[in-house]
Scaffold this motif. Structure first.
Motif, PDB file in Angstrom:
ATOM      1  N   ARG A   1      -1.906  -0.491   8.935  1.00 26.57           N
ATOM      2  CA  ARG A   1      -1.141   0.620   8.370  1.00 26.57           C
ATOM      3  C   ARG A   1      -0.879   1.693   9.424  1.00 26.57           C
ATOM      4  O   ARG A   1       0.250   2.155   9.595  1.00 26.57           O
ATOM      5  CB  ARG A   1      -1.898   1.220   7.191  1.00 26.57           C
ATOM      6  CG  ARG A   1      -1.164   2.397   6.553  1.00 26.57           C
ATOM      7  CD  ARG A   1      -2.043   3.162   5.610  1.00 26.57           C
ATOM      8  NE  ARG A   1      -3.119   3.806   6.368  1.00 26.57           N
ATOM      9  CZ  ARG A   1      -4.251   4.208   5.834  1.00 26.57           C
ATOM     10  NH1 ARG A   1      -4.493   4.017   4.561  1.00 26.57           N
ATOM     11  NH2 ARG A   1      -5.166   4.801   6.579  1.00 26.57           N
TER      12      ARG A   1
ATOM     13  N   HIS B   1      -7.006  -3.284   7.172  1.00 30.67           N
ATOM     14  CA  HIS B   1      -5.707  -2.844   6.660  1.00 30.67           C
ATOM     15  C   HIS B   1      -5.349  -1.454   7.165  1.00 30.67           C
ATOM     16  O   HIS B   1      -4.175  -1.157   7.394  1.00 30.67           O
ATOM     17  CB  HIS B   1      -5.661  -2.914   5.133  1.00 30.67           C
ATOM     18  CG  HIS B   1      -6.433  -1.851   4.450  1.00 30.67           C
ATOM     19  ND1 HIS B   1      -5.850  -0.693   4.003  1.00 30.67           N
ATOM     20  CD2 HIS B   1      -7.748  -1.746   4.147  1.00 30.67           C
ATOM     21  CE1 HIS B   1      -6.768   0.070   3.457  1.00 30.67           C
ATOM     22  NE2 HIS B   1      -7.925  -0.538   3.530  1.00 30.67           N
TER      23      HIS B   1
ATOM     24  N   GLU C   1       0.828  -1.200   0.000  1.00 28.35           N
ATOM     25  CA  GLU C   1       0.000   0.000   0.000  1.00 28.35           C
ATOM     26  C   GLU C   1       0.865   1.255   0.000  1.00 28.35           C
ATOM     27  O   GLU C   1       1.913   1.291   0.639  1.00 28.35           O
ATOM     28  CB  GLU C   1      -0.862  -0.038   1.268  1.00 28.35           C
ATOM     29  CG  GLU C   1      -1.915   1.001   1.340  1.00 28.35           C
ATOM     30  CD  GLU C   1      -2.866   0.739   2.508  1.00 28.35           C
ATOM     31  OE1 GLU C   1      -3.383   1.732   3.024  1.00 28.35           O
ATOM     32  OE2 GLU C   1      -3.094  -0.419   2.883  1.00 28.35           O
TER      33      GLU C   1
ATOM     34  N   GLN D   1       1.781   0.994  11.774  1.00 27.99           N
ATOM     35  CA  GLN D   1       3.082   0.853  11.101  1.00 27.99           C
ATOM     36  C   GLN D   1       3.703  -0.506  11.364  1.00 27.99           C
ATOM     37  O   GLN D   1       4.914  -0.642  11.539  1.00 27.99           O
ATOM     38  CB  GLN D   1       4.016   1.991  11.502  1.00 27.99           C
ATOM     39  CG  GLN D   1       3.469   3.345  11.151  1.00 27.99           C
ATOM     40  CD  GLN D   1       4.346   4.475  11.622  1.00 27.99           C
ATOM     41  OE1 GLN D   1       5.551   4.314  11.806  1.00 27.99           O
ATOM     42  NE2 GLN D   1       3.759   5.631  11.814  1.00 27.99           N
TER      43      GLN D   1
END
Length: 100
Positions: free
Chosen positions: A64, A60, A8, A67
Motif C-alpha cells: 500500500r 499489505h 483496501e 502504491q
C-alpha cells in the motif's frame, strides 16, 4: 498457484482512496514469472492497472505504501458505483498470466 486479491481503503495525503492489488502465495523470485491486470469502471470510463504480483511475504502495508496497485480516488469510486448516497458498488475485474 494461488494469488490473493486485496482491496483496501486508506488516506493518500488528505484524499480518501481505494486500492486493489494481487499478492502471490510464494516467494519473490516466483512472482516475477507472473503478470496481472486489474480494471474498474462504469459509464464509459475505466481505470486499469498492470503489474507483477507482490509476494505474500511483503506485508499489505508495504505494498500500500509503495502504491503498487490500482488506486481509485473515492470520488471516482462513487461515480463508478452510480451512487450519490456514498454506497460503494465496484466491480473489479482482472486477469493473470504467466510470462514466458
Amino acid at each position: 498457484r494461488q494469488l490473493c486479491l486485496h482491496f483496501e481503503a486508506f488516506q493518500l495525503g488528505t484524499a480518501p482512496v481505494y486500492m486493489a492489488f494481487l499478492r502471490f502465495m510464494g516467494d519473490e523470485n516466483e512472482t516475477k514469472k507472473f503478470s496481472y491486470g486489474l480494471e474498474v469502471g462504469a459509464h464509459s470510463r475505466k481505470l486499469t492497472w498492470q503489474g507483477i504480483p507482490r509476494s505474500i511475504r511483503d506485508g499489505h502495508r508495504k505494498v500500500r505504501d509503495s502504491q503498487d496497485g490500482l488506486i481509485i480516488p473515492r470520488n471516482m469510486a462513487l461515480f463508478f458505483s452510480g451512487s450519490d448516497k456514498e454506497e460503494l458498488k465496484l466491480r473489479v475485474t482482472g486477469r493473470i498470466w504467466r510470462e514466458e
